[in-house]
Design an enzyme around this catalytic site. Sequence first.
Site, PDB file in Angstrom:
ATOM      1  N   GLN A  63       0.844  -1.199   0.000  1.00  0.00           N
ATOM      2  CA  GLN A  63       0.000   0.000   0.000  1.00  0.00           C
ATOM      3  C   GLN A  63       0.876   1.244   0.000  1.00  0.00           C
ATOM      4  OE1 GLN A  63      -3.421  -0.024   2.598  1.00  0.00           O
ATOM      5  NE2 GLN A  63      -3.984  -2.083   2.004  1.00  0.00           N
ATOM      6  N   ASP A  64       1.067   1.894   1.162  1.00  0.00           N
ATOM      7  CA  ASP A  64       1.993   3.027   1.112  1.00  0.00           C
ATOM      8  C   ASP A  64       3.257   2.696   1.886  1.00  0.00           C
ATOM      9  OD1 ASP A  64       0.574   5.454   3.469  1.00  0.00           O
ATOM     10  OD2 ASP A  64       0.793   3.301   3.616  1.00  0.00           O
ATOM     11  N   PRO A  65       4.319   3.491   1.718  1.00  0.00           N
ATOM     12  CA  PRO A  65       5.607   3.145   2.329  1.00  0.00           C
ATOM     13  C   PRO A  65       5.542   3.170   3.855  1.00  0.00           C
ATOM     14  CG  PRO A  65       5.880   4.827   0.616  1.00  0.00           C
ATOM     15  CD  PRO A  65       4.413   4.697   0.870  1.00  0.00           C
ATOM     16  N   VAL A 128       4.998   9.025   1.609  1.00  0.00           N
ATOM     17  CA  VAL A 128       4.200   9.181   2.828  1.00  0.00           C
ATOM     18  C   VAL A 128       4.898  10.202   3.727  1.00  0.00           C
ATOM     19  CG1 VAL A 128       5.373   7.342   4.147  1.00  0.00           C
ATOM     20  CG2 VAL A 128       2.971   7.853   4.622  1.00  0.00           C
ATOM     21  N   HIS A 134      -0.859   6.679   5.216  1.00  0.00           N
ATOM     22  CA  HIS A 134      -1.845   7.012   4.167  1.00  0.00           C
ATOM     23  C   HIS A 134      -1.971   8.514   3.906  1.00  0.00           C
ATOM     24  CE1 HIS A 134      -2.788   2.816   4.546  1.00  0.00           C
ATOM     25  NE2 HIS A 134      -3.275   2.964   5.755  1.00  0.00           N
TER      26      HIS A 134
END
Length: 227
Positions: A63-65, A128, A134
């Site tokens: 998903q995100d880092p 991020v 998120h």
Amino acid sequence: MVNTMTWHDVLAEEKEKPYFRNTLARVAAERAAGKTVYPPQTDVFNAFRLTELGGVKVVILGQDPYHGPNQAHGLAFSVLPGVPVPPSLVNMYKELVTDIPGFERPNHGFLESWARQGVMLLNTVLTVEAGQAHSHVKFGWETFTDNVIAAINQHREGVVFLLWGAHAQKKGSIIDRKRHHVLHAPHPSPLSAHRGFFGSAHFSQANRWLTEHGESAIDWMPQLPAR
């Protein structure tokens, strides 16, 4: 006909599009305002640097880092050497121990050796803000990574997509199942790994598919770079 499309070609095409220029400008503005953004600017596109489009054999979507210091370096699930292994990757290692004969859990979470073998470790959002999970979801990265997945779908044959969790599975809905091998499981996070990630045998299934289709298997034992 040999397909010679490269990530350089794909990225050059995206960089001409207003949405992507806006994404890069928003990230640059965050950094310019003094906010800490992960990964460092030089690492944001590492997944593309380490796994060329023509060599993609497996795609694992994140998903995100990671949003803690010294963790994210542009590869989904991977952390820099010397950093504690995050919980989701701990669970991936637990699954590998039961799935791949002889696999021993490493004492690090650095997955660059996977990337160099053709495992595209792709986060769906590439930046991020420190400590703010998120926080860059609305920056336009999702459009970019949709187009990246579309490029793999179009320009490669027989890629194994490992889609863990609802987010990755929704993201992978465009993949042509006739041309590629798509495996679904719950996310390896501690919240969901016991719902079917453990025992999914995705790593051995990926290798079986690759070898049956004339590709070399992945050595899933992560290697630290030689000093």
